[in-house]
Design an enzyme around this catalytic site. Sequence first.
Site, PDB file in Angstrom:
ATOM      1  N   HIS A 312      74.574-121.355-149.234  1.00 38.54           N
ATOM      2  CA  HIS A 312      73.136-121.253-149.013  1.00 38.54           C
ATOM      3  C   HIS A 312      72.635-119.943-149.600  1.00 38.54           C
ATOM      4  O   HIS A 312      73.337-118.932-149.540  1.00 38.54           O
ATOM      5  CB  HIS A 312      72.823-121.306-147.508  1.00 38.54           C
ATOM      6  CG  HIS A 312      71.403-121.635-147.223  1.00 38.54           C
ATOM      7  ND1 HIS A 312      70.413-120.681-147.230  1.00 38.54           N
ATOM      8  CD2 HIS A 312      70.801-122.822-146.974  1.00 38.54           C
ATOM      9  CE1 HIS A 312      69.260-121.276-146.978  1.00 38.54           C
ATOM     10  NE2 HIS A 312      69.466-122.573-146.830  1.00 38.54           N
ATOM     11  N   ASP A 369      73.049-129.724-144.398  1.00 39.84           N
ATOM     12  CA  ASP A 369      73.318-131.044-144.961  1.00 39.84           C
ATOM     13  C   ASP A 369      74.756-131.509-144.752  1.00 39.84           C
ATOM     14  O   ASP A 369      75.087-132.652-145.052  1.00 39.84           O
ATOM     15  CB  ASP A 369      73.016-131.048-146.469  1.00 39.84           C
ATOM     16  CG  ASP A 369      71.521-130.951-146.731  1.00 39.84           C
ATOM     17  OD1 ASP A 369      70.766-131.555-145.956  1.00 39.84           O
ATOM     18  OD2 ASP A 369      71.129-130.258-147.677  1.00 39.84           O
TER      19      ASP A 369
HETATM   20  N1  ACO Z   1      80.872-124.911-153.951  1.00 43.03           N
HETATM   21  C1  ACO Z   1      81.565-124.097-154.787  1.00 43.03           C
HETATM   22  N2  ACO Z   1      81.088-122.904-155.219  1.00 43.03           N
HETATM   23  C2  ACO Z   1      79.881-122.539-154.785  1.00 43.03           C
HETATM   24  C3  ACO Z   1      79.115-123.328-153.922  1.00 43.03           C
HETATM   25  C4  ACO Z   1      79.664-124.548-153.489  1.00 43.03           C
HETATM   26  N3  ACO Z   1      78.965-125.360-152.655  1.00 43.03           N
HETATM   27  N4  ACO Z   1      77.935-122.714-153.658  1.00 43.03           N
HETATM   28  C5  ACO Z   1      77.959-121.567-154.356  1.00 43.03           C
HETATM   29  N5  ACO Z   1      79.130-121.450-155.030  1.00 43.03           N
HETATM   30  C6  ACO Z   1      79.576-120.311-155.840  1.00 43.03           C
HETATM   31  C7  ACO Z   1      78.850-120.218-157.166  1.00 43.03           C
HETATM   32  O1  ACO Z   1      79.510-120.960-158.165  1.00 43.03           O
HETATM   33  C8  ACO Z   1      78.884-118.733-157.400  1.00 43.03           C
HETATM   34  O2  ACO Z   1      80.178-118.389-157.828  1.00 43.03           O
HETATM   35  P1  ACO Z   1      80.415-117.133-158.834  1.00 43.03           P
HETATM   36  O3  ACO Z   1      79.900-115.932-158.101  1.00 43.03           O
HETATM   37  O4  ACO Z   1      81.862-117.132-159.076  1.00 43.03           O
HETATM   38  O5  ACO Z   1      79.601-117.452-160.064  1.00 43.03           O
HETATM   39  C9  ACO Z   1      78.696-118.146-156.003  1.00 43.03           C
HETATM   40  O6  ACO Z   1      79.223-119.123-155.127  1.00 43.03           O
HETATM   41  C10 ACO Z   1      77.248-117.846-155.648  1.00 43.03           C
HETATM   42  O7  ACO Z   1      76.488-119.020-155.881  1.00 43.03           O
HETATM   43  P2  ACO Z   1      74.994-119.051-156.376  1.00 43.03           P
HETATM   44  O8  ACO Z   1      74.800-120.239-157.263  1.00 43.03           O
HETATM   45  O9  ACO Z   1      74.590-117.719-156.917  1.00 43.03           O
HETATM   46  O10 ACO Z   1      74.258-119.261-155.001  1.00 43.03           O
HETATM   47  P3  ACO Z   1      72.771-119.693-154.807  1.00 43.03           P
HETATM   48  O11 ACO Z   1      72.257-118.927-153.669  1.00 43.03           O
HETATM   49  O12 ACO Z   1      72.016-119.585-156.084  1.00 43.03           O
HETATM   50  O13 ACO Z   1      72.893-121.248-154.475  1.00 43.03           O
HETATM   51  C11 ACO Z   1      73.115-123.279-153.291  1.00 43.03           C
HETATM   52  C12 ACO Z   1      72.765-121.786-153.219  1.00 43.03           C
HETATM   53  C13 ACO Z   1      72.277-123.957-154.377  1.00 43.03           C
HETATM   54  C14 ACO Z   1      72.787-123.918-151.962  1.00 43.03           C
HETATM   55  C15 ACO Z   1      74.632-123.426-153.601  1.00 43.03           C
HETATM   56  O14 ACO Z   1      75.388-122.801-152.590  1.00 43.03           O
HETATM   57  C16 ACO Z   1      75.034-124.891-153.759  1.00 43.03           C
HETATM   58  O15 ACO Z   1      74.896-125.433-154.844  1.00 43.03           O
HETATM   59  N6  ACO Z   1      75.561-125.534-152.671  1.00 43.03           N
HETATM   60  C17 ACO Z   1      75.928-126.943-152.738  1.00 43.03           C
HETATM   61  C18 ACO Z   1      74.677-127.817-152.631  1.00 43.03           C
HETATM   62  C19 ACO Z   1      74.104-127.783-151.237  1.00 43.03           C
HETATM   63  O16 ACO Z   1      74.782-127.953-150.236  1.00 43.03           O
HETATM   64  N7  ACO Z   1      72.776-127.608-151.162  1.00 43.03           N
HETATM   65  C20 ACO Z   1      72.039-127.633-149.892  1.00 43.03           C
HETATM   66  C21 ACO Z   1      71.585-126.262-149.506  1.00 43.03           C
HETATM   67  S1  ACO Z   1      70.743-126.305-147.955  1.00 43.03           S
HETATM   68  C22 ACO Z   1      69.265-126.965-148.336  1.00 43.03           C
HETATM   69  O17 ACO Z   1      68.722-126.777-149.390  1.00 43.03           O
HETATM   70  C23 ACO Z   1      68.609-127.779-147.365  1.00 43.03           C
END
Ligand code: ACO
Length: 435
Positions: A312, A369
């Site tokens: 998140h 979720d």
């Molecule tokens: N699985 C694996 N790796 C992940 C995940 C994940 N679910 N989420 C983040 N990461 C990693 C990224 O690849 C990144 O790695 P790095 O530093 O090596 O490049 C690091 O963690 C940071 O991730 P960001 O993309 O910078 O995080 P951001 O805050 O932009 O994204 C998000 C948040 C979109 C929710 C992300 O965690 C994600 O895609 N999660 C899966 C989808 C999801 O569950 N979405 C629902 C969110 S809750 C809602 O909106 C209601």
Amino acid sequence: MLEELVGESTSVNLNGKVVELPVVTGSEGEKGLDVSQLRKESGYITLDPAYGNTGACESSICFIDGEKGILRYWGIPIEQLAEKSSFIETTYLLLYGKLPSQQELTQLSQRISKNLTIPDLVKKLYSNFSDETHPMALLSAVVSALSGYDKKQSSLEQSEVDIDETSIRLIGQFPAIAAAIYRKKIGKEFIEPDPKATYTENLVRMMFGETDLEKQITPEAIEALDMLLILHADHEQNCSTSAVQLVGSSRTNLYASIAAGIAALWGPWHGGANQDVMVMLQKIKDSGGDVQKYVEIAKDKNSKVRLSGFGHRVYKTFDPRAKVIKSVCDKVLEKMGVNNPLLEIAKELEQTALQDEYFIQRKLYPNVDFYSGIIYKAIGIPTDMFTVMFAMGRLPGWIAHWKEMLTSKPSRIGRPRQIYVGPTKTDYTPVDQRS
Ligand code: ACO
């Protein structure tokens, strides 16, 4: 408001030019630098792709402390609302900023009940879409089209009363729209609401009618569904709420603004994750249940796979909503006599990821979720309708922020800037002279 909150300032030295930046302090002690005059005074803008460190507004509606896992609507902890409130009461809280008296609550319920259906012409709209159309596409299209059935929408500057009426109408119409989407998919006629039933009971009734499924839906399941709507009702400046506000800032009507929020919510990195989680869990089950293998794939950047329902932007610990949902999941399934093996896979996946250095280092925890789909599924809601349920829950939050944006000062059109990195001035070359 701004003057009241400004107690201090800080200065930045930009190539020898010292610029004073007022410090804005929120009611929970959060601090922000007010850079609204920065460009005028120094020629600089701030650069913050994906807005990870940018406050777009001051807001009184929702407070999140992502480090501590706190979420409150108008100061009230989400755990208390989930346990003690109803979705309609929470809607009142979000829209009007306080818990209602019994009379106010009854009045709101009655106003919403009066709107629990949609114009016949809108129902006909559905028949023109392909059966393959995703429910979120239908939802967005239909909500936008509803603007044509609300005369008040044509006025540029609506009164507060008009805005309130439109908001209540849309909240009332939403379960009918969702139910009609589902019933079109299964090729069944629309079912009229029961004026004596609650909002959530009517949602279930209009979706499933007098089928066996409805008989299977226990009061506990209705309660769980209502609780899910509460948990989704607001989440401050997330992707979809920001979309609603940005679109609404051009004075687009409420219907079109909400349609934009629906489109933003649909994506798998936002609300669409609830559908994705179920697809992921099913995939793990179908391929033999090797949870560790899936975690390894999710860690591999080349795979482009993420662990759905994990991570998140704001929470760097457990999402408090996920905690509540997980705690009721077992109870609801037991009461409904449902044994879903995907719940066991979800639990194992959570434990595996939480002990994995990759997820620990990046502070990736289950979000709202991760477990919500298990409950939706138990109630009989098809997977591609999950994000529609999320949108129904989020609707009062979107509306509350849309209203706050329109009444805030200064109320300007949303319009970020950019740092241009393309070619500098280049003369046009006629096509026959291009290499
Ligand atoms: N699985 C694996 N790796 C992940 C995940 C994940 N679910 N989420 C983040 N990461 C990693 C990224 O690849 C990144 O790695 P790095 O530093 O090596 O490049 C690091 O963690 C940071 O991730 P960001 O993309 O910078 O995080 P951001 O805050 O932009 O994204 C998000 C948040 C979109 C929710 C992300 O965690 C994600 O895609 N999660 C899966 C989808 C999801 O569950 N979405 C629902 C969110 S809750 C809602 O909106 C209601």
